[in-house]
Design an enzyme around this catalytic site. Structure first.
Site, PDB file in Angstrom:
ATOM      1  N   LYS A 172       6.728  -0.668   7.255  1.00 49.49           N
ATOM      2  CA  LYS A 172       6.205   0.680   7.022  1.00 49.49           C
ATOM      3  C   LYS A 172       7.403   1.612   6.814  1.00 49.49           C
ATOM      4  O   LYS A 172       8.291   1.694   7.668  1.00 49.49           O
ATOM      5  CB  LYS A 172       5.385   1.108   8.237  1.00 49.49           C
ATOM      6  CG  LYS A 172       4.498   2.311   8.042  1.00 49.49           C
ATOM      7  CD  LYS A 172       3.613   2.471   9.277  1.00 49.49           C
ATOM      8  CE  LYS A 172       2.605   3.591   9.118  1.00 49.49           C
ATOM      9  NZ  LYS A 172       1.737   3.706  10.322  1.00 49.49           N
ATOM     10  N   GLY A 215       0.552   5.541   1.036  1.00 55.02           N
ATOM     11  CA  GLY A 215      -0.227   6.602   1.664  1.00 55.02           C
ATOM     12  C   GLY A 215       0.538   7.910   1.671  1.00 55.02           C
ATOM     13  O   GLY A 215       1.638   8.016   1.105  1.00 55.02           O
ATOM     14  N   GLY A 216      -0.037   8.911   2.321  1.00 57.75           N
ATOM     15  CA  GLY A 216       0.572  10.226   2.334  1.00 57.75           C
ATOM     16  C   GLY A 216       1.898  10.270   3.057  1.00 57.75           C
ATOM     17  O   GLY A 216       2.758  11.099   2.732  1.00 57.75           O
ATOM     18  N   MET A 217       2.084   9.402   4.061  1.00 55.90           N
ATOM     19  CA  MET A 217       3.320   9.411   4.823  1.00 55.90           C
ATOM     20  C   MET A 217       4.365   8.459   4.279  1.00 55.90           C
ATOM     21  O   MET A 217       5.530   8.538   4.655  1.00 55.90           O
ATOM     22  CB  MET A 217       3.042   9.058   6.291  1.00 55.90           C
ATOM     23  CG  MET A 217       2.317  10.143   7.057  1.00 55.90           C
ATOM     24  SD  MET A 217       1.954   9.629   8.751  1.00 55.90           S
ATOM     25  CE  MET A 217       3.616   9.329   9.387  1.00 55.90           C
ATOM     26  N   VAL A 260       3.854   0.802   2.579  1.00 57.31           N
ATOM     27  CA  VAL A 260       3.939  -0.411   3.396  1.00 57.31           C
ATOM     28  C   VAL A 260       4.280  -1.570   2.468  1.00 57.31           C
ATOM     29  O   VAL A 260       3.653  -1.735   1.414  1.00 57.31           O
ATOM     30  CB  VAL A 260       2.619  -0.690   4.137  1.00 57.31           C
ATOM     31  CG1 VAL A 260       2.727  -1.978   4.940  1.00 57.31           C
ATOM     32  CG2 VAL A 260       2.268   0.475   5.044  1.00 57.31           C
ATOM     33  N   ASP A 262      -7.361   7.062  17.918  1.00 55.19           N
ATOM     34  CA  ASP A 262      -7.716   7.049  16.495  1.00 55.19           C
ATOM     35  C   ASP A 262      -8.328   5.708  16.087  1.00 55.19           C
ATOM     36  O   ASP A 262      -7.994   5.149  15.048  1.00 55.19           O
ATOM     37  CB  ASP A 262      -6.493   7.356  15.635  1.00 55.19           C
ATOM     38  CG  ASP A 262      -6.867   7.777  14.212  1.00 55.19           C
ATOM     39  OD1 ASP A 262      -8.004   8.253  14.017  1.00 55.19           O
ATOM     40  OD2 ASP A 262      -6.036   7.626  13.298  1.00 55.19           O
ATOM     41  N   GLY A 303       0.821  -1.206   0.000  1.00 59.18           N
ATOM     42  CA  GLY A 303       0.000   0.000   0.000  1.00 59.18           C
ATOM     43  C   GLY A 303       0.847   1.244   0.000  1.00 59.18           C
ATOM     44  O   GLY A 303       2.047   1.209   0.321  1.00 59.18           O
TER      45      GLY A 303
END
Length: 446
Positions: free
Chosen positions: A110, A90-92, A95, A205, A88
């Site tokens: 990650k 993502g913005g950060m 993975v 969260d 995957g």
């Protein structure tokens, strides 16, 4: 190596030679055609030898191309983890499925983006997530194995869950889950939350996308990036700053209160249960401002307004977990687990079911509303505006999610008959809200 792999490597060498300016685009087209049609033997070495024989490149240039192609094709190793496949983005960061070479085990690795790896605040948050996860060892919490930096690359090694997150699981089944399956997932998460609380942490969260469900049906809480200790000593944000996912956060978290405890996570578990039962979050708006205002100011909707098949007992648990006043919620994760066990065992007697409350996002705008709403809005209006502004600022500056793209999961649905009785559970009636705590279904004109 298969013929297809060899052909791909040969094509990669031709593309590299073209980018380097060693061969013209026209020559590259002809050689590519020969490779794909089988006229030229596949593989990097035969293609390099062909380019030299035809005078397109020199021997030293061929050696350079072969070296670079081999380097690009070699397995990448980060912090002692050999990357296998990207799961995957993502913005950060990303993975990856990887092999931890020292232990020869598969993990989820990650990795922060290079830009964020240079950002001190992001590295602090990244490291804090790993350390928070490392404090918790429980079958219903994702395990963290390692965290570090390798030649400027920030990485975190996590337990690899073969399955997917609860959000995708629900979406794959039409948006919502059968009650037994949804309750099983939340009960597992409540057990994990108990371990998080015993480690002195608050998650902050919890939402369906941060709940992973294995192929065996076991649910695990993930993404402790916003977790902090109960005493707040490791808080990175300023006092009163609000971070999290607005649709699932508790009213006190939405207001930016600093004295949060496990009851804020219990609320988020209730909001997640609501989503899994009906197929959408309990509160939503066209803007973050609107969503946060509803979280703070509007009663939790009754799941039966969108899914009449939900039992009265399950609705009562949702109502208690999502009570606006935290003193009215379950006090501990163990209390929530006991209530869910009682629901499975058929010992949870819900109060007589009132008419379902319309979900907050389904309310019609206009003059028709509850008569008591206006004075309450006047009392909390200033507080809402300040809280919403803080939330929007925090969310606008926050990082993105970096979870794996989940594979198809087959979740376990546990039969109520298989559930052990909760020997230390408080009386079921004491765990549930009184009927008066549920807002009326229809608003009365002023």
């Amino acid at each position: 190596m298969s013929a297809g792999q060899a052909a791909n490597e040969g094509l990669a060498l031709v593309q590299l030679a073209t980018r380097r300016g060693f061969i013209s685009p026209d020559a590259a087209v002809g050689i590519t055609h020969d490779i794909e049609s089988g006229i030229t033997l596949p593989g990097t070495k035969p293609v390099a030898e062909l380019l030299v024989a035809k005078g397109h490149i020199t021997g030293p240039q061929a050696d350079l191309l072969l070296s670079e192609v081999a380097k690009a094709a070699a397995p990448k190793i980060i912090g002692g983890h050999q990357l296998v496949a990207k799961l995957g983005q993502g913005g950060m960061g990303a993975v990856y499925k990887a092999i931890q070479l020292s232990m020869q085990r598969e993990v989820a690795l990650k990795v922060l983006t290079p830009a964020l790896a240079k950002d001190k605040d992001f590295i602090e948050r990244f490291t804090r997530e790993a350390r928070a996860a490392g404090k918790v060892v429980h079958p219903n919490v994702i395990t963290c194995f390692d965290v570090g930096m390798d030649h400027g690359v920030a990485y975190m090694s996590l337990e690899l869950v073969r399955g997917g997150d609860a959000m995708k699981l629900a979406n794959d089944q039409g948006g919502r889950l059968p009650e037994a399956q949804a309750v099983t997932i939340i009960r597992d998460c409540a057990k994990g939350l108990g371990a998080i609380a015993k480690a002195g942490l608050i998650h902050r969260d919890i939402k369906p996308a941060n709940i992973f469900v294995s192929q065996d049906g076991d649910a695990k809480l993930a993404d402790l990036g916003l977790a902090r200790s109960v005493d707040g000593d490791d808080r990175m944000t300023q006092t009163g700053a609000t971070i999290g996912s607005p649709a699932y956060m508790s009213p006190e978290q939405a207001r930016g209160q600093s004295d949060l405890d496990i009851r804020t996570d219990i609320y988020s578990l209730g909001a997640s249960l609501y989503h899994l039962l009906v197929g959408q979050p309990p509160f939503s708006g066209t803007t973050v401002f609107a969503t946060v205002a509803k979280v703070i100011n509007e009663p939790a909707p009754d799941p039966r307004a969108l899914n009449p098949a939900v039992s009265a007992a399950a609705c009562a648990i949702v109502a208690k977990t999502m009570a606006k006043a935290r003193d009215e919620r379950f006090r501990t994760a163990d209390e929530l687990v006991a209530a869910l066990d009682a629901l499975f065992a058929g010992r949870l007697s819900a109060p007589s079911a009132p008419a379902p409350v319309r979900p907050a996002h389904a309310h019609r705008s206009g003059p028709h509303h509850v008569a008591r709403a206006r004075p309450r809005r006047l009392r909390v209006g200033i507080a809402i505006a300040a809280a919403v502004a803080v939330v929007v600022l925090a969310i606008a500056t926050g990082g993105g999610d970096d979870r794996p793209a989940p594979a198809t999961a087959t979740a376990r649905i546990t039969s109520p008959l298989e559930q052990p009785a909760a020997t230390t559970a408080p009386a079921a009636a004491a765990l549930l809200p009184a009927p008066a705590a549920v807002a009326p279904a229809k608003a009365q004109p002023e």
